[in-house]
Design an enzyme around this catalytic site. Structure first.
Site, PDB file in Angstrom:
ATOM      1  N   CYS A  56      36.393 -37.906  -9.860  1.00 22.06           N
ATOM      2  CA  CYS A  56      36.338 -36.702  -9.036  1.00 22.06           C
ATOM      3  C   CYS A  56      35.015 -36.669  -8.292  1.00 22.06           C
ATOM      4  O   CYS A  56      34.136 -37.508  -8.499  1.00 22.06           O
ATOM      5  CB  CYS A  56      36.510 -35.435  -9.872  1.00 22.06           C
ATOM      6  N   CYS A  59      31.849 -36.738 -10.267  1.00 23.96           N
ATOM      7  CA  CYS A  59      31.398 -38.069 -10.697  1.00 23.96           C
ATOM      8  C   CYS A  59      30.495 -38.686  -9.636  1.00 23.96           C
ATOM      9  O   CYS A  59      29.506 -39.362  -9.947  1.00 23.96           O
ATOM     10  CB  CYS A  59      32.595 -38.984 -10.946  1.00 23.96           C
ATOM     11  N   CYS A 388      32.430 -25.342 -16.251  1.00 22.91           N
ATOM     12  CA  CYS A 388      32.416 -26.652 -15.588  1.00 22.91           C
ATOM     13  C   CYS A 388      32.805 -26.494 -14.115  1.00 22.91           C
ATOM     14  O   CYS A 388      33.818 -25.870 -13.797  1.00 22.91           O
ATOM     15  CB  CYS A 388      33.381 -27.605 -16.276  1.00 22.91           C
ATOM     16  N   ASP A 432      40.090 -32.033  31.566  1.00 22.63           N
ATOM     17  CA  ASP A 432      39.823 -32.763  32.799  1.00 22.63           C
ATOM     18  C   ASP A 432      41.191 -33.127  33.397  1.00 22.63           C
ATOM     19  O   ASP A 432      42.179 -33.230  32.673  1.00 22.63           O
ATOM     20  CB  ASP A 432      39.013 -34.023  32.478  1.00 22.63           C
ATOM     21  N   ASP A 628      38.022 -37.924  29.595  1.00 26.51           N
ATOM     22  CA  ASP A 628      38.070 -39.370  29.376  1.00 26.51           C
ATOM     23  C   ASP A 628      36.989 -40.132  30.122  1.00 26.51           C
ATOM     24  O   ASP A 628      36.859 -41.343  29.945  1.00 26.51           O
ATOM     25  CB  ASP A 628      39.438 -39.920  29.799  1.00 26.51           C
TER      26      ASP A 628
END
Length: 732
Positions: A56, A59, A388, A432, A628
């Site tokens: 997880c 860890c 936890c 655009d 672009d």
């Protein structure tokens, strides 16, 4: 294990500074610059490993904490999605890193080395042993209480040994509040107050939860692993007519490779074969094979469906379409969302606070109110387990990683959690025009003559003047003449007239091509002005053809709409996102295109004007800019989020926070929908993580629940949060 073999030679490279997450120059609060601590140092050597054994995100933090304590370490980062450990240091500290990580209970390996294979029997042996011992202990308890009690103690000690050993390792490496530590304290405390059966059951539930987390983590990484598997290990290169099998790292742009039918492309390539079909579903999610013609680009990981093909490599090693997606996923932690950074900071103080509450719950009632010590120590231990932070820590990164992976599979690259969060807030999109809403390839739509020459003669003259030009309008005129099979006269003295047009000498006469508005006043009469105005009102660009200061006629051209532009704008409107077109084209041409799409527009804009308009619109509501070209980059940077077309310039792609790699505008609505779904998923995960803990905290204090359900509040919540995040991978 690393200790039993020669240490591998881990990757070492000079660190190239990666771009830090910065604000987007927007005028609202939707842009969030990453704190200075998020940037990567400009100096030092960077080393990388793969970490085995992480179940997880917590860890990953344990590994980070273990390495951070080493001298000369500048930066440490563990990328949980790809299991990669990145360390930047002033000196070669690889042996110290290996030792520190091993001391924390995890294994390192070279990125080129395969993961150590372990049988499921061996992995599950501790859990199965504990289940058997629990069953025997419970059976003995039914017939003989003293023997049953001793059996539960033995079961607890057997289950506690590996957990306590890992807790000691983590404490030594600087991880004081790991779940292993909390679990060890709770189990030992339960033994001291005589809750032997519950102590054993707590450890059993914890190990079951660990296995569930491990499964969920491997399931979450499966998409990344599938991407890695798309690249073959070797490629077939053709050199001087000879075929040779080489490693992917040896491929260079310009190399010619061969891919058999059913084989995958090892790199991005330009198709040399006249035509072929490719299965790109692994990258795009589209199940129908795509027909590619000669000279078209084909991304790495695609499969040649029906024939042997040859391609020219166009990507550098490590920079193919697959590599870019993997790099994006890895860099997600570099650009963490503000909510993710907040949760990370909150979780660091959350556990100590819960531990303090647990201590107060165990001590205050017996000391000050005469309550039973056993009862309140038991409740304190249960609160300890509830504290936890695993489920809370993983709630955000699990959702963001799933969201980024789901977007990448659809051909949308989003550069990290911060961009994903901003994308979910978008209410307006600015487009655009040329190359984004339109195909960027103008076509001749009409030719008007004054009667001196016919249509083909006029077109041939214009094409002769435009020969060799790279301008899209010039290429469209030449292409139309070639399609008609016209013989072009030979021009001479071709030259460009700044701000006017182009001219050349043909048969001793000067031929000029110009925008109508740039011509001398006496060339266009009222009739021609009306005809040109009508053409421009229809969204066409008009070029006048003049010979010896006499108008021969005019050629009208129009950039056609992309096939998916209308659908994209309609889909955005359905999800409440309004669209506006920003273009440097004349207002009449812009109005025609915008009217066809049913959107607002701003015309005759220079790049600086686009930035001003974007800032204005962005100040009202969150705005995305889609473009672009190089001229779009400033506006994309000024928007809340910039989105580049995959066919765009490198500058636009680098500037953008996201990119449509397959140039499908229809993915915009999907991207925003996915970003919103991810944000909702994060809220759900946080609610699950904190909600379950809050419920069990209250019920524990009231004496309604105990240690068993406290463990479920942690492991169960972690499994639920991860499973909920994985739903994003299946989102349509």
């Amino acid at each position: 294990m690393l200790s039993s073999q020669k240490p591998p030679q881990f990757a070492k490279a000079k660190l190239s500074p990666l771009p830090a997450q910065t604000s987007s120059c927007c005028n609202n609060d939707t842009c969030n610059a990453a704190p200075e601590a998020e940037t990567i140092p400009d100096t030092g050597e960077r080393y990388s490993w793969l970490v085995d054994g992480m179940d997880c995100a917590a860890c990953a933090r344990k590994v980070e904490n273990a390495v951070k304590q080493l001298v000369d370490v500048q930066r440490v980062q563990v990328l949980f999605a790809t299991q990669k450990l990145l360390v930047t240091a002033n000196s070669d500290i690889r042996p110290q890193v290996e030792k520190a990580v091993k001391a924390a209970g995890y294994n390192l390996r070279n990125s080129a080395a395969p993961a150590e294979k372990t049988s499921s029997w061996r992995e599950n042996l501790p859990l199965m042993l504990l289940i058997v011992m629990m069953a025997l202990s419970w059976t003995l308890e039914q017939f003989n209480h003293p023997f049953g009690k001793f059996a539960f103690i033995a079961t607890t000690l057997v289950g506690l040994w590996p957990i306590a050993r890992q807790a000691v390792r983590l404490i030594r490496s600087g991880n004081w509040f790991a779940i292993e530590t909390l679990m060890s304290v709770a189990a030992i405390g339960a033994l001291f107050i005589g809750a032997t059966a519950e102590a054993a059951m707590v450890l059993l539930l914890f190990l079951i939860g660990e296995r569930l987390e491990s499964y969920a983590a491997s399931r979450a990484r499966r998409g990344v692993s599938a991407l890695m598997a798309l690249k073959p290990e070797v490629a077939t290169r053709i050199r001087n007519g000879e075929r040779e099998a080489i490693a992917l790292a040896e491929l260079r742009p310009g190399d010619v490779i061969e891919v058999a039918a059913g084989g995958r492309l090892p790199a991005d390539g330009r198709l040399l074969t006249p035509f072929a079909s490719f299965d790109e579903s692994a990258l795009t999610g589209e199940s129908i094979p795509v027909e590619r013609q000669q000279d078209e680009k084909v991304p790495a990981g695609s499969t040649s469906v029906d024939r042997l093909v040859q391609l020219e490599v166009i990507s550098e090693p490590g920079d193919s379409a697959i590599d870019r997606i993997l790099r994006l996923i890895e860099e997600a932690d570099e650009r963490r969302a503000p909510i993710e950074r907040f949760i990370d900071r909150f979780s660091r103080i959350y556990t100590p606070i819960i531990m303090a509450i647990a201590l107060l719950a165990a001590v205050v009632p017996p000391l000050f109110f005469g309550q039973s010590w056993d009862e309140w120590i038991y409740k304190g231990l249960a609160l300890l387990l509830i504290g936890c932070p695993c489920a809370l820590v993983i709630s955000t990164p699990a959702a963001i990683t799933s969201g980024l992976a789901a977007a990448a599979r659809r051909g949308a690259l989003i550069k990290g959690g911060a961009a994903l969060e901003r994308l979910g807030k978008i209410q307006h999109i600015a487009f655009d025009k040329t190359g984004t809403l339109t195909a960027g390839k103008p076509q001749v739509t009409a030719i008007e003559m004054n009667g001196e020459i016919n249509e083909n003669e006029l077109l041939a003259l214009a094409a002769a003047v435009e020969l060799g030009s790279s301008h899209p309008l010039a290429q469209a005129i030449v292409r139309e003449a070639q399609n008609r099979g016209l013989a072009l006269p030979v021009p001479s003295a071709n030259r460009a007239l700044a701000g006017i047009g182009v001219e050349a000498t043909i048969n001793g006469e000067t031929v000029l091509l110009s925008a109508p508005g740039k011509l001398a006043e006496n060339i266009l009469d009222t009739s021609w002005q009306q005809r040109i105005t009508q053409l421009e009102a229809e969204g066409q660009t008009v070029i006048a053809v003049v010979r010896q200061n006499s108008l021969l006629g005019a050629i009208a051209l129009r950039d056609t709409l992309r096939s998916d532009a209308k659908q994209a704008v309609a889909d955005l409107r359905k999800i409440g996102v309004q669209s506006v077109m920003l273009t440097g084209d004349n207002p009449r041409a812009a109005a025609a295109i915008a009217g066809e799409l049913g959107m607002d527009y701003r015309a005759s804009l220079l790049p600086a004007d686009k930035v001003s308009v974007v800032n204005e619109l962005n100040s009202r509501s969150s705005l995305a800019m889609v473009g672009d070209g190089i001229n779009d980059a400033p506006a994309m940077k000024a928007a809340t989020i910039g989105i580049a077309m995959g066919s765009g310039t490198d500058v636009a792609l680098e500037t953008a926070d996201a990119a449509l790699t397959h140039n499908r505008l229809t993915e915009l609505a999907s991207m925003i929908g996915l970003a919103r779904a991810t944000h909702n998923n994060i809220r759900q995960n946080i609610t699950i993580a904190l909600g379950l803990k809050g419920i069990f905290l209250v019920t524990t204090l009231l004496g309604l629940t105990g240690l068993w359900l406290a463990v479920l509040a942690d492991s169960g919540a972690t499994a639920l949060v991860t499973a909920n995040a994985l739903r994003l991978l299946r989102k349509k």
